[in-house]
Design a protein around this motif. Structure first.
Motif, PDB file in Angstrom:
ATOM      1  N   LEU A  34      32.863 -29.186  -6.551  1.00  0.00           N
ATOM      2  CA  LEU A  34      33.160 -27.986  -5.771  1.00  0.00           C
ATOM      3  C   LEU A  34      32.731 -26.724  -6.508  1.00  0.00           C
ATOM      4  O   LEU A  34      32.195 -25.788  -5.896  1.00  0.00           O
ATOM      5  N   VAL A  35      32.966 -26.707  -7.815  1.00  0.00           N
ATOM      6  CA  VAL A  35      32.551 -25.542  -8.598  1.00  0.00           C
ATOM      7  C   VAL A  35      31.028 -25.401  -8.578  1.00  0.00           C
ATOM      8  O   VAL A  35      30.484 -24.290  -8.495  1.00  0.00           O
ATOM      9  N   MET A  36      30.325 -26.520  -8.641  1.00  0.00           N
ATOM     10  CA  MET A  36      28.856 -26.472  -8.586  1.00  0.00           C
ATOM     11  C   MET A  36      28.360 -25.963  -7.241  1.00  0.00           C
ATOM     12  O   MET A  36      27.390 -25.195  -7.172  1.00  0.00           O
ATOM     13  N   LEU A  37      29.032 -26.385  -6.163  1.00  0.00           N
ATOM     14  CA  LEU A  37      28.651 -25.869  -4.849  1.00  0.00           C
ATOM     15  C   LEU A  37      28.891 -24.364  -4.765  1.00  0.00           C
ATOM     16  O   LEU A  37      28.085 -23.617  -4.191  1.00  0.00           O
ATOM     17  N   LEU A  38      29.999 -23.906  -5.334  1.00  0.00           N
ATOM     18  CA  LEU A  38      30.252 -22.467  -5.369  1.00  0.00           C
ATOM     19  C   LEU A  38      29.201 -21.750  -6.216  1.00  0.00           C
ATOM     20  O   LEU A  38      28.794 -20.628  -5.893  1.00  0.00           O
ATOM     21  N   ALA A  39      28.748 -22.415  -7.281  1.00  0.00           N
ATOM     22  CA  ALA A  39      27.693 -21.827  -8.110  1.00  0.00           C
ATOM     23  C   ALA A  39      26.388 -21.693  -7.327  1.00  0.00           C
ATOM     24  O   ALA A  39      25.650 -20.714  -7.489  1.00  0.00           O
ATOM     25  N   VAL A  40      26.110 -22.676  -6.465  1.00  0.00           N
ATOM     26  CA  VAL A  40      24.909 -22.591  -5.626  1.00  0.00           C
ATOM     27  C   VAL A  40      25.003 -21.393  -4.680  1.00  0.00           C
ATOM     28  O   VAL A  40      24.042 -20.634  -4.504  1.00  0.00           O
ATOM     29  N   VAL A  41      26.180 -21.214  -4.079  1.00  0.00           N
ATOM     30  CA  VAL A  41      26.381 -20.062  -3.194  1.00  0.00           C
ATOM     31  C   VAL A  41      26.247 -18.761  -3.980  1.00  0.00           C
ATOM     32  O   VAL A  41      25.579 -17.809  -3.542  1.00  0.00           O
ATOM     33  N   ALA A  42      26.884 -18.714  -5.161  1.00  0.00           N
ATOM     34  CA  ALA A  42      26.822 -17.492  -5.969  1.00  0.00           C
ATOM     35  C   ALA A  42      25.397 -17.188  -6.423  1.00  0.00           C
ATOM     36  O   ALA A  42      24.996 -16.020  -6.499  1.00  0.00           O
ATOM     37  N   SER A  43      24.619 -18.234  -6.714  1.00  0.00           N
ATOM     38  CA  SER A  43      23.248 -18.011  -7.185  1.00  0.00           C
ATOM     39  C   SER A  43      22.401 -17.307  -6.130  1.00  0.00           C
ATOM     40  O   SER A  43      21.537 -16.485  -6.451  1.00  0.00           O
ATOM     41  N   ALA A  44      22.657 -17.635  -4.850  1.00  0.00           N
ATOM     42  CA  ALA A  44      21.886 -17.003  -3.777  1.00  0.00           C
ATOM     43  C   ALA A  44      22.136 -15.501  -3.735  1.00  0.00           C
ATOM     44  O   ALA A  44      21.228 -14.707  -3.473  1.00  0.00           O
ATOM     45  N   TYR A  45      23.395 -15.082  -4.008  1.00  0.00           N
ATOM     46  CA  TYR A  45      23.702 -13.653  -4.015  1.00  0.00           C
ATOM     47  C   TYR A  45      23.259 -12.994  -5.317  1.00  0.00           C
ATOM     48  O   TYR A  45      22.779 -11.845  -5.307  1.00  0.00           O
ATOM     49  N   LEU A  46      23.421 -13.698  -6.440  1.00  0.00           N
ATOM     50  CA  LEU A  46      22.996 -13.119  -7.712  1.00  0.00           C
ATOM     51  C   LEU A  46      21.496 -12.857  -7.741  1.00  0.00           C
ATOM     52  O   LEU A  46      21.038 -11.860  -8.306  1.00  0.00           O
ATOM     53  N   SER A  47      20.722 -13.756  -7.141  1.00  0.00           N
ATOM     54  CA  SER A  47      19.272 -13.581  -7.153  1.00  0.00           C
ATOM     55  C   SER A  47      18.839 -12.324  -6.412  1.00  0.00           C
ATOM     56  O   SER A  47      17.753 -11.803  -6.647  1.00  0.00           O
ATOM     57  N   ARG A  48      19.717 -11.817  -5.507  1.00  0.00           N
ATOM     58  CA  ARG A  48      19.387 -10.589  -4.786  1.00  0.00           C
ATOM     59  C   ARG A  48      19.440  -9.362  -5.703  1.00  0.00           C
ATOM     60  O   ARG A  48      18.761  -8.369  -5.454  1.00  0.00           O
TER      61      ARG A  48
END
Length: 544
Positions: free
Chosen positions: A8-22
């Motif tokens: 679950l934490v990894m899935l949240l990291a995937v979501v966060a990465s999409a926003y961080l890359s912005r």
């Protein structure tokens, strides 16, 4: 953390990465952000993820490779099949031989078969890494199609070379004839399994839908299970499951042309697959980042294996191997282009010129990724006599270093290398699109006229006067589409179409906002609001 919590934490990291890359510069690709987040998870977690390579191959690679094969332009694959095969087969063998001897020369403590195994597992490029880098870099479409085709097909050749190199390290024997026959079987049976499973499942599903109807969600679930089925069938036949997944995706694109799938199913299926692709792509690189601290922590053991005591030698080896890979790739691509020019000269065809910047771009675009990581982790722990497998930790460390450095090199080098270059749209593509729109619009007008007459003459017709008015509105809509692709007035109509698109989007936004306000005020039910908003969303998706 428990295993479920880590996932679950990894899935949240995937979501966060999409926003961080912005917030980060465009030169930083999404995979690097996800690798960094994975390393952060490993630093904060007391329990790491035990990555089982076989399970990794089964869970992650089949659906992603299936989708890539499904969506890759087939015309590009067929047009450049010679170049793609040269890169996917010839370049891999050339890299294994050249890089294998180079690694053994750099690190004499690493046996030659192990050096060949390392060279084999770092030879295939990664389709996910290539597409992620291309998302932020203006790469020409034709070059991108070649790179995608290469990365889809070179996994099998790289993994086959890796398998035989490991077998040679374990047994001390190697047979060229056996390796060649095995390679042919892996490729032929893998592709055959993917094609056969896809055709069988698709025809069975069509037969069931035609006789018993199509249950909601069932076709989508079947499409999700299809790559796993093709992969497992191929593996049971001791063939290439990776090629089976790719072949299943390519076959699925042709099956889809039959048009048997319902429109609503296609819309929902596309959304589901986009989500699956985003999640699996992200988790793969987050997992890579999560594994890196343990790999680098074992670096103290790799120092002694390399025959040196200074840990900086590890960085020297990693950089030197990457430079060697780039040099081998550039040499092969240049030779391939020269051969193409020579063939054009013999056939009296117009000869192309080698663009140095595109040559360098093709060289840098060969990024490595998760397939290299999963493959190198399958190295055995011990020899048949019980002794430790030679230089195993060093091999894993160097493979992971190649992944990171190749990603960094491509993400930092490609935008600067291709900056300022403009790649005009292919006129052939525009002509094909105009032909399709014109032919489809004419067919729609003819069908409308036939349906109008049939409905007016039907016994169930109550008011025949309404059909001419309705048909006139529909025909006017398609005549407008025909004027958009008119060769004489196409440019003017495209400008008008762009203006109309902007106005329609503004109107749809206001329409949707009004429906939400009515729902918030309890003037309409939630069910009605969802239905109307979905219709507006589909219309907006068309114009966007």
């Amino acid at each position: 953390m428990d295993s479920i919590e880590v996932v679950l934490v990894m899935l949240l990291a995937v979501v966060a990465s999409a926003y961080l890359s912005r917030f980060l510069p465009r030169a930083v690709p999404l995979p690097l952000v996800q690798i960094a987040l994975g390393a952060l998870i490993a630093a904060k977690s007391t329990r790491g993820v035990d990555l089982e390579p076989d399970l990794f191959f089964l869970v992650f690679l089949p659906p992603l490779l299936f989708l890539d094969g499904w969506r890759i332009p087939k015309s590009g694959l067929l047009r450049d099949k010679g170049t793609i095969l040269e890169l996917a087969l010839g370049l891999v063998v050339f890299t294994v031989i050249g890089a294998g001897f180079m690694i053994h020369w750099l690190i004499p403590a690493m046996p030659l078969p192990v050096a060949f195994a390392l060279a084999a597992i770092i030879s295939p490029t990664d389709p996910i890494a290539v597409s992620s880098i291309a998302a932020t870099t203006p790469i020409p479409k034709r070059l991108m199609h070649i790179l995608e085709g290469e990365s889809l097909l070179n996994d099998a050749s790289g993994l086959v070379c890796f398998r035989f190199a490991v077998a040679a390290a374990l047994t001390g024997a190697f047979s060229v004839s056996t390796a060649a026959l095995t390679f042919v079987w892996l490729v032929a049976a893998g592709i055959g399994a993917g094609v056969a499973v896809t055709l069988l499942v698709s025809r069975l599903q069509y037969w069931l839908s035609r006789h018993y109807g199509e249950p909601t969600g069932s076709p989508i679930l079947v499409s999700l299970l299809l790559p796993f089925g093709a992969y497992l069938v191929a593996e049971r036949l001791h063939a290439s499951g990776i090629l089976a997944a790719v072949a299943a995706g390519v076959t699925m694109s042709y099956v889809e042309l039959s048009g048997h799938t319902l429109a609503n199913t296609r819309i929902q299926r596309s959304a589901v697959w986009d989500t699956v692709q985003f999640a699996l792509n992200g988790i793969m690189f987050v997992l890579l980042g999560e594994q890196l601290p343990d790999i680098f922590r074992d670096a103290s053991a790799t120092i002694e294996e390399s025959g040196h005591l200074n840990p900086w030698w590890l960085a020297v080896y990693a950089v030197a191997i990457n430079i060697g890979l780039l040099a081998l790739r550039m040499l092969w691509v240049w030779a391939s282009l020269r051969l193409t020019i020579y063939k054009q000269k013999i056939r009296n065809q117009p000869r192309m010129k080698i663009n140095p910047r595109l040559l360098l771009a093709t060289t840098l675009a060969g990024a490595r990724g998760a397939i290299t990581l999963a493959g190198v982790l399958t190295l055995p722990l011990a020899m048949p006599n019980g002794a430790p497998f030679p230089a195993r930790a060093l091999t894993i460390f160097l493979a992971c270093s190649v992944i990171l450095i190749s990603l960094l090199t491509a993400s930092l080098g490609l935008p600067r290398l291709l900056a300022g270059m403009t790649f005009p749209a292919s006129p052939e593509e525009q002509q094909e699109e105009d032909l399709a729109r014109r032919t489809a619009a004419n067919a729609a007008i003819a069908a409308t006229e036939r349906a109008q007459i049939a409905l007016m003459e039907a016994e169930s017709c109550v008011d025949p006067e309404v059909y001419p008015q309705a048909a006139a509105r529909i025909i006017a809509f398609y005549e407008h589409k025909l004027r958009e692709v008119d060769p004489d007035a196409g440019a003017a109509w495209r400008k008008t179409d762009h203006a109309e698109k902007e106005l329609r989007l503004a109107a749809l936004t206001a329409e949707r906002q009004t429906i939400y306000e009515l729902a918030r005020g309890d003037h309409i039910s939630d069910e009605i609001s969802r239905k109307l908003v979905r219709e507006i969303d589909l219309m907006e998706a068309r114009y966007r």
